[in-house]
Design a protein around this motif. Sequence first.
Motif, short mmCIF file in Angstrom:
data_model
loop_
_atom_site.label_atom_id
_atom_site.label_comp_id
_atom_site.label_asym_id
_atom_site.label_seq_id
_atom_site.Cartn_x
_atom_site.Cartn_y
_atom_site.Cartn_z
N HIS A 95 0.86 -1.20 0.00
CA HIS A 95 0.00 0.00 0.00
C HIS A 95 0.89 1.24 0.00
CE1 HIS A 95 -2.95 2.99 1.43
NE2 HIS A 95 -3.84 2.19 0.88
N PRO A 96 0.49 2.30 -0.74
CA PRO A 96 1.33 3.50 -0.81
C PRO A 96 1.62 4.13 0.55
CG PRO A 96 -0.37 3.57 -2.51
CD PRO A 96 -0.69 2.40 -1.63
N SER A 97 0.70 3.98 1.53
CA SER A 97 0.91 4.61 2.84
C SER A 97 2.10 4.01 3.58
CB SER A 97 -0.35 4.45 3.70
OG SER A 97 -0.57 3.08 4.03
N GLN A 98 2.57 2.84 3.14
CA GLN A 98 3.70 2.19 3.82
C GLN A 98 5.04 2.76 3.38
OE1 GLN A 98 3.03 -1.78 2.46
NE2 GLN A 98 1.30 -2.17 3.83
N CYS A 99 5.08 3.54 2.30
CA CYS A 99 6.34 3.93 1.65
C CYS A 99 6.74 5.37 1.99
CB CYS A 99 6.24 3.79 0.14
SG CYS A 99 5.89 2.09 -0.41
N VAL A 100 8.06 5.58 2.09
CA VAL A 100 8.61 6.93 2.25
C VAL A 100 8.17 7.83 1.10
CG1 VAL A 100 10.75 8.25 2.23
CG2 VAL A 100 10.58 6.20 3.63
N SER A 101 8.12 7.26 -0.11
CA SER A 101 7.78 8.03 -1.30
C SER A 101 6.28 8.22 -1.48
CB SER A 101 8.35 7.33 -2.54
OG SER A 101 7.77 6.03 -2.68
N GLY A 102 5.46 7.43 -0.76
CA GLY A 102 4.01 7.50 -0.94
C GLY A 102 3.55 6.84 -2.21
N SER A 103 4.38 5.98 -2.81
CA SER A 103 4.01 5.31 -4.06
C SER A 103 4.44 3.85 -3.98
CB SER A 103 4.69 6.00 -5.25
OG SER A 103 4.39 5.33 -6.47
N CYS A 104 3.54 2.93 -4.38
CA CYS A 104 3.82 1.49 -4.27
C CYS A 104 3.27 0.78 -5.48
CB CYS A 104 3.17 0.94 -3.00
SG CYS A 104 3.25 -0.87 -2.86
N ASP A 105 4.12 0.00 -6.16
CA ASP A 105 3.66 -0.89 -7.22
C ASP A 105 4.18 -2.31 -6.97
OD1 ASP A 105 6.32 -0.66 -7.72
OD2 ASP A 105 6.14 -0.03 -9.82
N GLY A 106 4.16 -2.71 -5.71
CA GLY A 106 4.76 -3.98 -5.29
C GLY A 106 6.05 -3.74 -4.55
N THR A 107 6.73 -2.67 -4.94
CA THR A 107 7.88 -2.16 -4.19
C THR A 107 7.73 -0.65 -4.09
OG1 THR A 107 9.23 -1.91 -6.18
CG2 THR A 107 9.44 -3.99 -4.97
N CYS A 108 8.32 -0.06 -3.06
CA CYS A 108 8.26 1.39 -2.89
C CYS A 108 9.08 2.06 -3.99
CB CYS A 108 8.78 1.80 -1.52
SG CYS A 108 7.72 1.27 -0.14
N ASN A 109 8.43 2.98 -4.77
CA ASN A 109 9.13 3.66 -5.85
C ASN A 109 8.89 5.16 -5.76
OD1 ASN A 109 6.63 4.35 -7.34
ND2 ASN A 109 6.49 2.13 -7.59
N ARG A 110 9.52 5.91 -6.63
CA ARG A 110 9.43 7.37 -6.58
C ARG A 110 8.07 7.88 -7.06
NH1 ARG A 110 14.10 9.58 -5.32
NH2 ARG A 110 16.02 8.41 -5.64
N GLY A 111 7.35 7.10 -7.86
CA GLY A 111 6.03 7.52 -8.32
C GLY A 111 6.11 8.58 -9.41
N VAL A 112 4.96 8.82 -10.02
CA VAL A 112 4.88 9.80 -11.11
C VAL A 112 4.81 11.21 -10.56
CG1 VAL A 112 3.55 10.58 -13.10
CG2 VAL A 112 3.76 8.12 -12.60
N VAL A 113 4.02 11.40 -9.47
CA VAL A 113 3.83 12.72 -8.87
C VAL A 113 4.54 12.74 -7.53
CG1 VAL A 113 2.17 14.43 -8.05
CG2 VAL A 113 1.60 12.94 -10.00
N LEU A 114 5.47 13.69 -7.33
CA LEU A 114 6.19 13.81 -6.07
C LEU A 114 5.39 14.62 -5.08
CD1 LEU A 114 9.84 14.48 -7.31
CD2 LEU A 114 8.83 12.33 -6.54
N CYS A 115 5.41 14.22 -3.83
CA CYS A 115 4.72 14.96 -2.78
C CYS A 115 5.47 16.25 -2.45
CB CYS A 115 4.64 14.11 -1.51
SG CYS A 115 3.08 13.22 -1.36
N PRO A 116 4.72 17.29 -2.05
CA PRO A 116 5.40 18.45 -1.45
C PRO A 116 5.85 18.07 -0.05
CG PRO A 116 3.03 18.70 -1.28
CD PRO A 116 3.27 17.45 -2.10
N ARG A 117 6.46 18.99 0.66
CA ARG A 117 6.83 18.74 2.05
C ARG A 117 5.56 18.72 2.89
NH1 ARG A 117 10.87 22.45 5.79
NH2 ARG A 117 10.68 21.21 7.68
N CYS A 118 5.23 17.56 3.43
CA CYS A 118 3.96 17.38 4.13
C CYS A 118 4.04 17.93 5.55
CB CYS A 118 3.58 15.90 4.18
SG CYS A 118 3.23 15.20 2.54
#
Length: 353
Positions: free
Chosen positions: A293-316
């Motif tokens: 699940h994306p909530s488990q990842c530092v990057s907020g993106s998950c496709d089976g492994t934590c990845n950088r994703g298409v859209v980067l988060c701002p500083r939350c």
Amino acid sequence: MPRAFDVTATTSSVQLDAAGHGEVSFTISNKLGVGVTFRATVVPDGNTRAEWMKFPDGMERTLSPDGTAVIPVRLSAPAGTPPGSYGFSLDVASISNPDEHYDRGPAVAFIVREAAGPVKKPFPWWLVALAAGVLLIVGVVVAILVSRGGDEGPGLGVACAKKEPRCGKDLTCGTGNVCVGTAGFKGCTSGGQCASGRCEGDTCEERVALSGTCDSADDCAEPLACHEAACRGLAGFSGCDKPEQCVTGRCEAGACKEQVTLGDTCDSNDDCRSPLTCNQGFCLIPLGEKCTHPSQCVSGSCDGTCNRGVVLCPRCPAGTICVNGECVRSVIIRDHRILDELKLEPRRTIPTP
């Protein structure tokens, strides 16, 4: 191109001790705006040798988008090094993109001085007089002991006497009213024959204090445990001041504490079990590790492994996490299958002291 990292040193000149040892720490700040794992390497100057510099805490760190880390470097100029000025710098580069995301820290200098020659001292005639006095005293003591006959006290493993001396030389009355060896007594064969409970070779020795080396649990003073060849505190032990003094690898407010797991709150990476990292105040899975699940990842993106994703988060903001490019107040999904596959272990920030 903007800087990827800001690298500073605690000093520009290190003073080596008489053995040629010294230490300097570098602070690395993430300027990329995204989480990153970096590796530090030394760049020797002139005749300086790279093998003289070691990383006691390791050369890799994982940083949050605005995180910082401290990398200590230990210097050791070997015996016979020609006297003179030496120096080095520290290179910091992203592991995933070292060709573009890198920076070099300031130069740090140190001086190897010529070893001092032996100093001749006048013959200590006063020692001769002292030795003569000691021999006289020893002779008197021996004469007194001989005149007292066999009043030496019970031996090792024998019941303690009711009056002094209750036990023989280098012995004391222990548990069970039996004579056991004090520190330095030679002749033990097991820990039970020593007041300290520790017999090394054939000699009773004191138990090892916090951070001392050990071979077994019997070597360490209570309530310490022998872990990875060092006496460390278990969870709940009070008296630590650094993570490596705890079996758990986590020391908070002078007490050893258990490290936390996926989704738990944290203040630093030392709080989280490896390979989790502390991000936005939560222990999360770093890039490249399995996720569900994306909530488990530092990057907020998950496709089976934590990845950088298409859209980067701002500083939350504090208390929120990045999920699919948005800062949300969401419950982090704890999947026991993922926790089992990650095989979370206590983080080792510093090797055995």
